[in-house]
Write a protein that holds these residues in place. Structure first.
Motif, mmCIF file in Angstrom:
data_model
loop_
_atom_site.group_PDB
_atom_site.id
_atom_site.type_symbol
_atom_site.label_atom_id
_atom_site.label_comp_id
_atom_site.label_asym_id
_atom_site.label_seq_id
_atom_site.Cartn_x
_atom_site.Cartn_y
_atom_site.Cartn_z
ATOM 1 N N ALA A 129 2.342 -0.855 -6.720
ATOM 2 C CA ALA A 129 3.241 -0.802 -5.552
ATOM 3 C C ALA A 129 4.417 -0.117 -5.433
ATOM 4 O O ALA A 129 4.095 1.667 -5.884
ATOM 5 C CB ALA A 129 3.712 -2.195 -6.195
ATOM 6 N N PRO A 130 4.878 -0.097 -4.504
ATOM 7 C CA PRO A 130 6.057 1.300 -3.918
ATOM 8 C C PRO A 130 6.966 2.077 -5.156
ATOM 9 O O PRO A 130 7.620 0.610 -6.190
ATOM 10 C CB PRO A 130 7.201 0.884 -2.872
ATOM 11 N N SER A 131 7.130 3.106 -5.698
ATOM 12 C CA SER A 131 8.396 3.130 -6.394
ATOM 13 C C SER A 131 9.416 2.415 -6.439
ATOM 14 O O SER A 131 9.883 1.943 -7.359
ATOM 15 C CB SER A 131 8.547 5.005 -5.914
ATOM 16 N N SER A 132 9.443 2.709 -4.794
ATOM 17 C CA SER A 132 11.881 1.452 -4.898
ATOM 18 C C SER A 132 11.192 0.308 -5.818
ATOM 19 O O SER A 132 11.846 -0.233 -5.761
ATOM 20 C CB SER A 132 11.776 0.864 -3.769
ATOM 21 N N GLU A 172 8.474 9.754 -2.414
ATOM 22 C CA GLU A 172 8.230 8.589 -3.091
ATOM 23 C C GLU A 172 7.366 7.643 -2.533
ATOM 24 O O GLU A 172 6.864 7.693 -1.021
ATOM 25 C CB GLU A 172 9.711 8.005 -3.360
ATOM 26 N N VAL A 173 6.644 6.833 -3.151
ATOM 27 C CA VAL A 173 5.576 6.027 -2.735
ATOM 28 C C VAL A 173 6.333 5.409 -1.554
ATOM 29 O O VAL A 173 6.649 3.746 -2.428
ATOM 30 C CB VAL A 173 4.548 6.025 -4.004
ATOM 31 N N THR A 174 6.248 4.641 -0.860
ATOM 32 C CA THR A 174 5.953 4.016 0.089
ATOM 33 C C THR A 174 5.135 2.732 0.632
ATOM 34 O O THR A 174 4.220 3.655 0.768
ATOM 35 C CB THR A 174 7.212 4.333 1.195
ATOM 36 N N MET A 175 5.336 1.245 0.865
ATOM 37 C CA MET A 175 4.335 0.238 1.430
ATOM 38 C C MET A 175 4.406 0.462 3.089
ATOM 39 O O MET A 175 5.876 0.047 3.762
ATOM 40 C CB MET A 175 4.402 -0.597 0.360
ATOM 41 N N LYS A 176 3.558 0.113 4.009
ATOM 42 C CA LYS A 176 4.107 -0.692 5.216
ATOM 43 C C LYS A 176 2.821 -1.312 5.334
ATOM 44 O O LYS A 176 1.773 -1.431 5.741
ATOM 45 C CB LYS A 176 4.130 0.672 5.747
ATOM 46 N N ASP A 177 3.769 -2.732 5.680
ATOM 47 C CA ASP A 177 2.526 -3.736 5.852
ATOM 48 C C ASP A 177 2.019 -4.525 5.009
ATOM 49 O O ASP A 177 0.687 -4.874 5.198
ATOM 50 C CB ASP A 177 2.123 -3.452 7.161
ATOM 51 N N GLY A 178 2.041 -4.008 3.672
ATOM 52 C CA GLY A 178 1.301 -4.315 2.780
ATOM 53 C C GLY A 178 -0.095 -2.913 2.425
ATOM 54 O O GLY A 178 -1.031 -3.086 1.549
ATOM 55 N N TYR A 179 -0.052 -2.146 2.680
ATOM 56 C CA TYR A 179 -0.366 -0.858 3.222
ATOM 57 C C TYR A 179 0.116 0.571 2.097
ATOM 58 O O TYR A 179 0.759 0.287 2.490
ATOM 59 C CB TYR A 179 -2.033 -0.520 4.082
ATOM 60 N N ASP A 216 -9.141 5.850 3.484
ATOM 61 C CA ASP A 216 -7.184 6.377 4.132
ATOM 62 C C ASP A 216 -6.368 5.749 3.514
ATOM 63 O O ASP A 216 -4.997 5.993 3.913
ATOM 64 C CB ASP A 216 -7.242 6.667 5.377
ATOM 65 N N ARG A 217 -6.118 4.611 3.726
ATOM 66 C CA ARG A 217 -5.037 3.746 3.318
ATOM 67 C C ARG A 217 -6.286 2.811 2.258
ATOM 68 O O ARG A 217 -6.812 2.288 2.103
ATOM 69 C CB ARG A 217 -4.139 2.811 4.747
ATOM 70 N N ILE A 218 -4.914 2.242 1.514
ATOM 71 C CA ILE A 218 -5.363 1.181 0.229
ATOM 72 C C ILE A 218 -4.308 -0.375 0.265
ATOM 73 O O ILE A 218 -3.073 -0.006 0.480
ATOM 74 C CB ILE A 218 -4.993 1.338 -0.665
ATOM 75 N N GLU A 219 -4.553 -1.146 -0.528
ATOM 76 C CA GLU A 219 -4.029 -2.430 -0.093
ATOM 77 C C GLU A 219 -3.225 -3.116 -0.881
ATOM 78 O O GLU A 219 -3.765 -1.884 -2.999
ATOM 79 C CB GLU A 219 -5.480 -4.023 -0.493
ATOM 80 N N VAL A 220 -1.952 -3.520 -1.194
ATOM 81 C CA VAL A 220 -1.377 -3.314 -2.029
ATOM 82 C C VAL A 220 -1.016 -4.664 -2.810
ATOM 83 O O VAL A 220 -0.400 -5.416 -1.982
ATOM 84 C CB VAL A 220 0.261 -2.441 -1.685
ATOM 85 N N GLY A 278 5.302 -8.431 2.363
ATOM 86 C CA GLY A 278 3.724 -8.238 2.922
ATOM 87 C C GLY A 278 2.499 -7.741 1.549
ATOM 88 O O GLY A 278 1.210 -6.993 2.146
ATOM 89 N N TYR A 279 3.063 -8.080 0.876
ATOM 90 C CA TYR A 279 2.075 -7.269 -0.096
ATOM 91 C C TYR A 279 0.768 -8.983 -0.284
ATOM 92 O O TYR A 279 0.932 -9.413 0.259
ATOM 93 C CB TYR A 279 2.709 -8.689 -2.605
ATOM 94 N N LYS A 280 -0.576 -8.602 -0.474
ATOM 95 C CA LYS A 280 -1.804 -8.465 -0.336
ATOM 96 C C LYS A 280 -2.371 -9.062 -1.336
ATOM 97 O O LYS A 280 -3.031 -10.314 -0.699
ATOM 98 C CB LYS A 280 -2.433 -7.608 -0.153
#
Length: 371
Positions: A318-321, A332-339, A129-133, A157-159
């Protein structure tokens, strides 16, 4: 699945920052958006990832356009499609041109999932339900600038951090990174910058506790990578050398590497990606999803493929930004805490932003199905 029309849009978007590797520097991203519209009014979307010149592989954006317009779309219009797998079957006698094939394949998979009312991730068997970034850091103007960028990405927070290397920008750079960041998950991507003569030098990579070194040798090589892997404790990850499930089978047989970077565009689409995923799973070969500076449509496909069980290592999605001032999807694609959350709405889970698409489009052409 009855196709009504297929529209190609030639796009150009400016990257937030130039992206430099051992083979060149990109400041703008040219690509083709593929929209496949069915007779029930739904649209499936795909995106090409080739460069303007053949520095990654032999395809270019303009050869993609030619293949799509003159060969692939006419062939697809004359194919009965019950399932997305029928696309790769229709193209099996056409050699190479994996990226052009993948764009159509992806659009059909998106359309198929929408017609079924399920997410693309669910349609292909995704379980997360979520992926590591992870994030990919290009070659910088100075060591100081590189370390500053890495610090920023670690703070966000990138993994996993991937750094590009090449002769003259490798061992000393990795030494500096490890001095500053001794415990971050770190890998090095060579983009084919070395040769068999460099094996004694590349053995120094074992000093840096790397997750992997990606594609140190030629884009079409398996044999020399196998020779290097025997000399290295650091796992080799294959990228440019892998186009088909047969390439993976051969790589596993001679131990050309221990990890596979999968790029949907490089292997001809989602159907071939699923075959590769199955083979890697059976042989305990970890996988991750590589990036090709995709805009939102391609990024959405990468999120879906990374939801598969054997994508056990953080990818480059990685996120769109990270790449764009404005992307061509909503949200847009966003990331939270590396996910990144895997969408659950039908298809790729992101809506094309038609206003932005028109802003970045240089020209388009529509092909109607008269069958």
């Amino acid at each position: 699945m009855e196709i009504k029309s297929i529209k190609l849009r030639f796009m150009r978007m400016s990257l937030l920052h130039p992206f430099k590797t051992s083979v060149g520097t990109l400041t703008d991203k040219d690509f083709i958006l593929v929209e496949v519209k069915s007779k029930n009014g739904l649209s499936g979307w795909g995106e090409t990832v080739s460069d303007p010149i053949p520095i990654y592989h032999e395809e270019t954006v303009k050869t993609n356009w030619h293949l799509l317009k003159d060969i692939l779309i006419p062939k697809l219009m004359n194919t009965e499609i019950q399932h997305p797998d029928d696309v790769s079957k229709a193209f099996k006698d056409l050699r190479g041109n994996y990226n052009a094939k993948a764009a159509l394949d992806g659009a059909i998979w998106d359309l198929y999932a929408k017609e079924k009312g399920i997410s693309l991730a669910k349609a292909i068997g995704g379980v997360k339900d979520r992926i590591e970034v992870g994030v990919s850091v290009g070659i910088q103007k100075s060591e100081k600038e590189l370390l500053q960028k890495i610090e920023g990405f670690v703070t966000k927070g990138y993994k996993r951090i991937k750094v590009k290397i090449m002769p003259g920008w490798d061992i000393n750079i990795l030494k500096a990174i490890r001095k500053e960041f001794p415990r971050i998950p770190l890998m090095a991507d060579a983009n084919c910058a070395y040769t068999i003569d460099d094996i004694p030098y590349l053995k120094k990579l074992d000093d840096f506790d790397l997750m992997m070194v990606e594609q140190p040798f030629a884009y079409d090589d398996l044999i020399d990578h196998a020779r290097l892997q025997k000399e290295l404790n650091t796992p080799i990850c294959l990228d440019e050398s892998i186009h088909t499930v047969e390439d993976v089978r051969k790589a596993i047989e001679i131990t050309s590497g221990k990890i596979i970077n999968l790029k949907i565009g490089r292997v001809g689409g989602i159907t071939e990606s699923l075959k590769i995923h199955k083979l890697c799973t059976e042989n305990n070969i970890p996988m991750w999803c590589g990036g090709m500076l995709e805009a939102g449509i391609g990024r959405a496909h990468n999120i879906a493929i990374t939801s598969l069980a054997n994508f056990t290592l953080p990818g480059d999605t990685a996120p769109s930004s990270h790449y764009w001032r404005e992307d061509i999807i909503t949200p847009e694609v966003t990331m939270k805490d590396g996910y990144i959350e895997v969408p659950t709405t039908p298809g790729i889970g992101f809506e094309p932003n038609h206003e932005k698409i028109e802003d970045f489009m240089l020209y388009s052409e529509t092909f109607h199905n008269h069958n």
